[in-house]
Design a protein around this motif. Structure first.
Motif, mmCIF file in Angstrom:
data_model
loop_
_atom_site.group_PDB
_atom_site.id
_atom_site.type_symbol
_atom_site.label_atom_id
_atom_site.label_comp_id
_atom_site.label_asym_id
_atom_site.label_seq_id
_atom_site.Cartn_x
_atom_site.Cartn_y
_atom_site.Cartn_z
ATOM 1 N N HIS A 256 0.969 -1.074 0.380
ATOM 2 C CA HIS A 256 -0.183 0.247 -0.009
ATOM 3 C C HIS A 256 0.461 1.477 -0.020
ATOM 4 O O HIS A 256 1.863 0.732 0.397
ATOM 5 N N TYR A 263 -4.794 8.465 -1.643
ATOM 6 C CA TYR A 263 -6.207 7.622 -2.033
ATOM 7 C C TYR A 263 -7.464 8.657 -2.095
ATOM 8 O O TYR A 263 -8.108 8.016 -1.871
ATOM 9 N N VAL A 266 -10.491 8.056 -4.365
ATOM 10 C CA VAL A 266 -10.264 6.736 -5.077
ATOM 11 C C VAL A 266 -11.466 6.327 -5.334
ATOM 12 O O VAL A 266 -11.497 6.469 -4.206
ATOM 13 N N GLU A 268 -13.653 2.912 -5.344
ATOM 14 C CA GLU A 268 -13.273 1.568 -5.340
ATOM 15 C C GLU A 268 -14.187 0.202 -6.371
ATOM 16 O O GLU A 268 -15.501 1.265 -6.179
ATOM 17 N N THR A 270 -16.905 -1.387 -7.606
ATOM 18 C CA THR A 270 -17.801 -2.267 -7.214
ATOM 19 C C THR A 270 -18.054 -4.070 -6.745
ATOM 20 O O THR A 270 -17.172 -4.596 -7.780
ATOM 21 N N THR A 271 -18.440 -4.541 -6.295
ATOM 22 C CA THR A 271 -19.073 -5.465 -6.276
ATOM 23 C C THR A 271 -19.696 -5.982 -7.409
ATOM 24 O O THR A 271 -18.619 -6.819 -7.448
ATOM 25 N N ARG A 274 -16.431 -5.689 -9.358
ATOM 26 C CA ARG A 274 -14.602 -6.386 -9.262
ATOM 27 C C ARG A 274 -15.412 -8.115 -9.756
ATOM 28 O O ARG A 274 -14.636 -9.138 -10.175
ATOM 29 N N TRP A 303 -5.732 -7.247 -3.947
ATOM 30 C CA TRP A 303 -6.649 -6.982 -5.610
ATOM 31 C C TRP A 303 -6.011 -7.851 -6.709
ATOM 32 O O TRP A 303 -4.715 -8.093 -6.186
ATOM 33 N N GLU A 307 -7.272 -5.867 -11.125
ATOM 34 C CA GLU A 307 -7.325 -4.733 -10.636
ATOM 35 C C GLU A 307 -6.287 -4.224 -10.110
ATOM 36 O O GLU A 307 -6.366 -2.657 -10.726
ATOM 37 N N ARG A 308 -5.330 -4.376 -9.969
ATOM 38 C CA ARG A 308 -4.220 -3.424 -10.209
ATOM 39 C C ARG A 308 -3.682 -2.341 -11.405
ATOM 40 O O ARG A 308 -2.939 -1.657 -10.992
ATOM 41 N N SER A 311 -7.791 -1.074 -12.141
ATOM 42 C CA SER A 311 -7.665 0.207 -11.184
ATOM 43 C C SER A 311 -8.220 0.166 -9.391
ATOM 44 O O SER A 311 -8.563 1.573 -9.350
ATOM 45 N N ARG A 312 -6.760 0.694 -9.559
ATOM 46 C CA ARG A 312 -6.003 1.759 -8.367
ATOM 47 C C ARG A 312 -4.528 2.355 -9.281
ATOM 48 O O ARG A 312 -3.556 1.650 -9.677
#
Length: 479
Positions: A256, A263, A266, A268, A270-271, A274, A303, A307-308, A311-312
């Motif tokens: 992190h 952050y 940022v 996040e 959604t479910t 993902r 993640w 996703e990395r 989305s990150r």
């Protein structure tokens, strides 16, 4: 089908037939463009950027665009503007964005073929710019011809404008000035960005998110001169060691980012987002041994790899140097050490806020005797997220699906960055992405390439796109 602006006695020709019939000539024309080393980052190639712009302008004129200009009236490197009005009073106004500059082709010893001598081998086009972005932006030329042939029109079903800039690979530092000076020529109901890709060759997808980025150099100054490490080592600050300590402090053991406030903004996923990402046919081991050329996945805990990437946010070290690097040894405590850093941003992260937070982070942690400064490159690039349910996004996915024989089109996010958020803000218009790059194209790396069959499908997708978009009401832009 009712056809407006139809040529007399025109018999519509399906998009795939026009693309197939014209593809060989189109590919030869593209290869001529790839021979021009339009490297915006290298001042020695700025004349080539102009040559590249003029080449594209002439190709657009041959395609039929009635208005084509090479813009050199701002500090920006030459950009190409083309406009083809629909002739329909209520036609959607579309601005297509892309770029004709390319990355440097350094490391030529690692290229299997000279980077600016394009060639097709086993169905793959090799050469710098084959994918990013000359190959993808050039698809619009054959695509619009296919659209006209399929609809029987003499002009596109949308008011079509192309804006192809010449310094995207250098961070688009003058895109704001370019858009401001030419605001009347770039007014739009929709922006179409052709500088992204698909998930893989068998999985068509539309990008709905691009990360932002800020870039800079961390400078650490220690003693005012290089010192003998025997006489002074261990008694004064070593700036290289201090640089390593500061850079290592950017991440905790779970990878992190430790910068306070980093952050903020940022968003996040959604479910449901993902779950959709997890359902993509991603072969991580194949990705590692293939385009990643790495031995293990690594990154922020909690993640997935996809996703990395999409989305990150990230903090990356792009290069470090200082002291003596020649042959043999030189026992010194060096005076300076430098690291190049980039931070990828997502959601609503603000580049200015991130730069301020990072600068304060290093200043607060600097050891006594160290002069620590962050030198930022420009104002950074904001991230952008596209609503996958927006009518224009749905229409774009439909066009791409038609070119891929009706396959379902998925939605993905990409890890790269560009001026899309600035475009959307300046033009006050929604934005969609369409392109056929893949992770195997070795974009920005030696041996850049593009699969010829994907370029052909991309031409077809753009042949379908204007018809799909023409069916939308212009007030969708207010959504």
């Amino acid at each position: 089908m009712t056809v407006d602006n139809a040529a007399p006695d025109t018999v519509p020709v399906p998009v795939p037939e026009t693309v197939t019939a014209g593809f060989d000539d189109w590919l030869a024309d593209l290869m001529g463009w790839l021979r021009i080393p339009s490297v915006s980052a290298d001042p020695a190639h700025h004349g080539d950027v102009l040559t590249s712009a003029e080449y594209l302008a002439e190709a657009l004129r041959r395609t039929g665009f009635p208005t084509v200009e090479v813009w050199t009236d701002t500090p920006a490197l030459p950009a190409v503007y083309a406009h083809w009005p629909s002739g329909d009073p209520d036609a959607l106004r579309v601005v297509v964005y892309g770029h004709h500059d390319v990355q440097p082709a350094d490391g030529e010893e690692r290229w299997h073929h000279p980077p600016f001598e394009p060639r097709v081998i086993d169905g793959v086009l090799h050469g710098r710019g084959a994918s990013d972005d000359k190959g993808n932006i050039f698809m619009h030329l054959l695509g619009v011809r296919a659209h006209l042939a399929a609809t029987g029109r003499t002009a596109p079903a949308v008011d079509l404008t192309l804006l192809v800039e010449g310094e995207e690979e250098s961070g688009s530092p003058h895109i704001g000035q370019l858009l401001s000076r030419h605001a009347a020529q770039t007014s739009a109901d929709l922006i179409v960005v052709t500088d992204t890709g698909i998930f893989d060759a068998d999985t068509p997808s539309v990008c709905v998110g691009m990360r932002g980025v800020v870039s800079g150099e961390l400078h650490v100054h220690g003693p005012d001169i290089d010192l003998h490490s025997g006489g002074f080592g261990g008694a004064v600050l070593n700036p290289l060691a201090e640089l390593c300590r500061l850079v290592a402090a950017l991440h905790d053991d779970d990878r992190h980012i430790t910068v306070p406030g980093f952050y903020d903004g940022v968003v996040e996923p959604t479910t449901a987002e993902r779950a959709a990402t997890a359902a993509l046919p991603f072969d991580e081991s194949g990705w590692l041994s293939g385009p990643a050329q790495s031995r293990a996945a690594y990154g922020e805990a909690g993640w997935s790899t996809l996703e990395r990437i999409g989305s990150r946010p990230t903090a990356e070290v792009n290069g470090m140097w200082g002291g003596y690097t020649g042959p043999g040894g030189k026992t010194i405590v060096p005076t300076d050490a430098i690291a190049k850093l980039t931070f990828r941003l997502v959601g609503h992260q603000d580049p200015a806020a991130v730069m301020a937070a990072v600068g304060a982070f290093f200043a607060d942690r600097a050891a006594p005797g160290a002069r620590v400064e962050m030198h930022w490159e420009g104002g950074g690039v904001r991230p952008l997220y596209v609503d996958p349910t927006h009518p224009a996004t749905v229409a774009t996915a439909a066009a791409l699906g038609r070119a891929f024989d009706g396959k379902p089109v998925l939605f993905t996010r990409e890890g790269g960055s560009g001026p899309e958020a600035e475009l959307a803000e300046a033009l006050e218009a929604p934005l969609v992405f369409i392109g056929v790059m893949t992770n195997n194209d070795q974009i920005h790396a030696p041996n850049e390439n593009a699969r010829v069959d994907l370029l052909r499908r991309g031409c077809a997708a753009l042949g379908h796109l204007w018809e799909e978009l023409a069916g939308l009401d212009r007030d969708f832009a207010q959504r």
